[in-house]
Design a protein around this motif. Structure first.
Motif, PDB file in Angstrom:
ATOM      1  N   UNK A 207       7.789  33.307   1.107  1.00  0.00           N
ATOM      2  CA  UNK A 207       7.187  31.344   1.334  1.00  0.00           C
ATOM      3  C   UNK A 207       8.240  31.079   2.825  1.00  0.00           C
ATOM      4  N   UNK A 208       9.187  31.952   3.332  1.00  0.00           N
ATOM      5  CA  UNK A 208       9.610  31.649   4.600  1.00  0.00           C
ATOM      6  C   UNK A 208       8.719  32.196   5.454  1.00  0.00           C
ATOM      7  N   UNK A 209       7.758  33.238   5.337  1.00  0.00           N
ATOM      8  CA  UNK A 209       7.544  33.243   6.508  1.00  0.00           C
ATOM      9  C   UNK A 209       5.259  32.402   6.695  1.00  0.00           C
ATOM     10  N   UNK A 210       5.691  31.655   6.063  1.00  0.00           N
ATOM     11  CA  UNK A 210       4.506  30.663   6.038  1.00  0.00           C
ATOM     12  C   UNK A 210       4.096  30.194   7.313  1.00  0.00           C
ATOM     13  N   UNK A 211       5.021  29.520   7.618  1.00  0.00           N
ATOM     14  CA  UNK A 211       5.131  29.524   9.365  1.00  0.00           C
ATOM     15  C   UNK A 211       4.236  29.992  10.255  1.00  0.00           C
ATOM     16  N   UNK A 212       5.120  31.487   9.917  1.00  0.00           N
ATOM     17  CA  UNK A 212       4.000  32.254  10.645  1.00  0.00           C
ATOM     18  C   UNK A 212       3.289  32.877  10.402  1.00  0.00           C
ATOM     19  N   UNK A 213       3.152  32.416   9.333  1.00  0.00           N
ATOM     20  CA  UNK A 213       1.211  33.181   8.714  1.00  0.00           C
ATOM     21  C   UNK A 213       0.266  31.549   8.854  1.00  0.00           C
ATOM     22  N   UNK A 214       0.890  30.778   9.113  1.00  0.00           N
ATOM     23  CA  UNK A 214      -0.414  29.451   9.211  1.00  0.00           C
ATOM     24  C   UNK A 214       0.206  29.294  10.714  1.00  0.00           C
ATOM     25  N   UNK A 215       0.693  29.734  11.643  1.00  0.00           N
ATOM     26  CA  UNK A 215       0.605  29.594  13.682  1.00  0.00           C
ATOM     27  C   UNK A 215      -0.964  30.695  13.796  1.00  0.00           C
ATOM     28  N   UNK A 216      -0.235  31.994  12.652  1.00  0.00           N
ATOM     29  CA  UNK A 216      -1.324  33.115  13.051  1.00  0.00           C
ATOM     30  C   UNK A 216      -2.787  32.947  12.793  1.00  0.00           C
ATOM     31  N   UNK A 217      -2.765  32.490  11.796  1.00  0.00           N
ATOM     32  CA  UNK A 217      -4.699  32.282  11.109  1.00  0.00           C
ATOM     33  C   UNK A 217      -4.777  30.887  11.770  1.00  0.00           C
ATOM     34  N   UNK A 218      -4.236  29.732  12.301  1.00  0.00           N
ATOM     35  CA  UNK A 218      -4.515  28.751  13.178  1.00  0.00           C
ATOM     36  C   UNK A 218      -4.919  29.187  14.472  1.00  0.00           C
TER      37      UNK A 218
END
Length: 473
Positions: A207-218
């Motif tokens: 979950x610590x990587x959630x911001x990175x994942x949201x950035x890439x997907x968006x």
């Protein structure tokens, strides 16, 4: 070691700028900016794999978490008949909720009739290569397909292929068997509870990587489809979002009021998961967090284990709104007149086709195709009219599905008398509430997860091992 006094102090509250939801929100905004300003970068190899990799990591844990939670919950209950009744109540609730959501969509599109005047020529609507496979899958879809998918071909395949329905089936059977063997299964149950704690700790790391994942997907979504896509059919998108919001605040809000709980408090409590869904356009990464938070809010573990995963396949309020709204829009756009009776017949068909696409990739689009193909009066090729904006509709579908499952869990727990309503009210309100006294308790995932209060580790041989219900009989 006596665990009854473990976790008596709540973890220290983190300031808003150190919470996970804040970083996810910032990442979503940055993703939109990057995707709009540099679409070549947004759709390049540097962006798409980022969001895909994060969602993949989250999906990796969904199967084990669902299995372990259901098994642990069922094996710990004293009355197995109660588990079966909970399942029946859940399926009844899901069906009623789906009907209400579809009615909302039908009413909205009949009031505003956005398809009138489009005058689409069906002969010119040829599905693209990307859509062709989904159309074919929808035409071959049957309402009973989900029943066939429940039974796994092997014990490993469901976890490899991510078949949630099959994992639920296996977990229920294993949990019932573990409950039935009595004291012999006590060490197994203890091991399952400990393994659950480990899996949720892995979840906290990811979950610590959630911001990175949201950035890439968006960034990928905006760069690939462009902001202009939002304006081309903006009125239909707006109607879908407004209808969905009304459903959440009116229907789900009324259910929460009946429970003497506040729907706005619930949305605030689940803000990290909601923003994660907004960034990744799928509700799957938020499933583990919802299960954990529902338990913390006072819902019995066995109820959470049954209702939440099953709801992800059968309680799709957002998809139901989309299905009815999109089908009627296509009918209007292709000048296909449908009477009220025909629309009610369409709703009955959608109840079946939506279940047939449960748990299938692209399920919403496949269900729409299956509905149009079954009805016959609405041209199936009309799906091309909404395919371009389906990506932006999927975010709202996932958000409403998630909210619907959260409310369903609370409502069914109340119906089943497994809800600690006082605890739920305090947790949703944001009060400092000590974690539950469980051996597998893991702190909620935040940016500073490692610094949160860790579960107590009892000395070897000193654990009060819980005994399955069969041993207490």
């Amino acid at each position: 070691m006596d665990l009854s006094h473990a976790h008596t102090q709540p973890a220290e509250k983190k300031r808003w700028y150190r919470q996970l939801y804040f970083y996810v929100l910032v990442a979503i905004v940055l993703g939109v900016v990057v995707g709009a300003a540099w679409p070549g970068v947004g759709v390049g190899v540097a962006m798409e794999p980022i969001g895909t990799a994060f969602v993949g990591l989250m999906k990796m844990l969904i199967g084990p978490i669902v299995f372990l939670t259901i098994v642990g919950g069922i094996a710990s209950v004293a009355d197995l008949k109660k588990v079966g009744l909970t399942g029946i109540k859940a399926l009844t609730y899901f069906q009623i909720g789906t009907i209400l959501a579809m009615v909302f969509g039908l009413v909205a599109i009949n009031l505003f009739r956005l398809g009138d005047g489009v005058n689409a020529d069906v002969s010119t609507l040829e599905p693209t290569e990307d859509v062709g496979s989904l159309v074919e899958a929808g035409q071959d879809q049957h309402w009973w397909d989900f029943l066939l998918r429940v039974l796994p071909e092997s014990a490993v395949a469901p976890f490899v292929e991510g078949e949630i329905l099959q994992i639920i089936f296996m977990a229920v059977v294993f949990g019932v068997a573990l409950n039935a063997v009595g004291a012999v299964g006590a060490p197994v149950l203890s091991g399952i509870q400990r393994l659950t704690a480990v899996v949720f700790k892995v979840l906290a790391f990811i979950m610590k990587a959630a911001p990175l994942g949201a950035f890439g997907a968006m960034a990928y979504a905006i760069g690939e489809y462009g902001l202009e896509t939002l304006t081309s059919l903006g009125s239909l998108i707006a109607l879908f979002y407004v209808t969905s919001a009304l459903f959440v605040f009116v229907v789900l809000g009324s259910l929460m009021a009946y429970l003497r709980l506040n729907v706005f408090h619930l949305l605030r409590y689940l803000r990290e998961e909601l923003l994660l869904i907004l960034g990744t356009s799928t509700a799957e990464p938020a499933l583990p967090g919802l299960m954990r938070k529902m338990e913390h809010a006072g819902v019995e573990k066995s109820t959470v284990g049954l209702v939440v995963p099953t709801g992800y396949s059968f309680n799709l309020d957002g998809a139901a709104i989309y299905l009815s709204l999109a089908a009627l829009y296509i009918a209007q756009a292709t000048n296909t007149d449908l009477s009220i009776t025909e629309q009610l017949g369409l709703l009955a068909i959608m109840l079946l086709t939506s279940k047939g696409a449960a748990g299938v990739a692209g399920g919403g689009f496949i269900a729409l195709t299956a509905t149009l193909s079954t009805v016959g009066t609405i041209p199936a090729a009309g799906i091309m009219l909404v395919f371009g904006i389906d990506k932006f509709m999927s975010e709202c579908r996932a958000l409403v599905n998630f909210c619907g499952n959260a409310v369903a869990t609370l409502f069914i727990a109340h119906w089943d008398k497994t809800l600690d309503r006082d605890r739920a009210r305090r947790v949703l309100r944001g009060d400092d509430v000590p974690p539950l006294h469980e051996i597998d308790e893991v702190p909620a995932a935040t940016v500073d997860t490692e610094d949160a209060a860790a579960p107590a580790t009892p000395a070897p041989g000193a654990v009060a091992v819980p005994v399955p219900a069969g041993a207490r009989a």
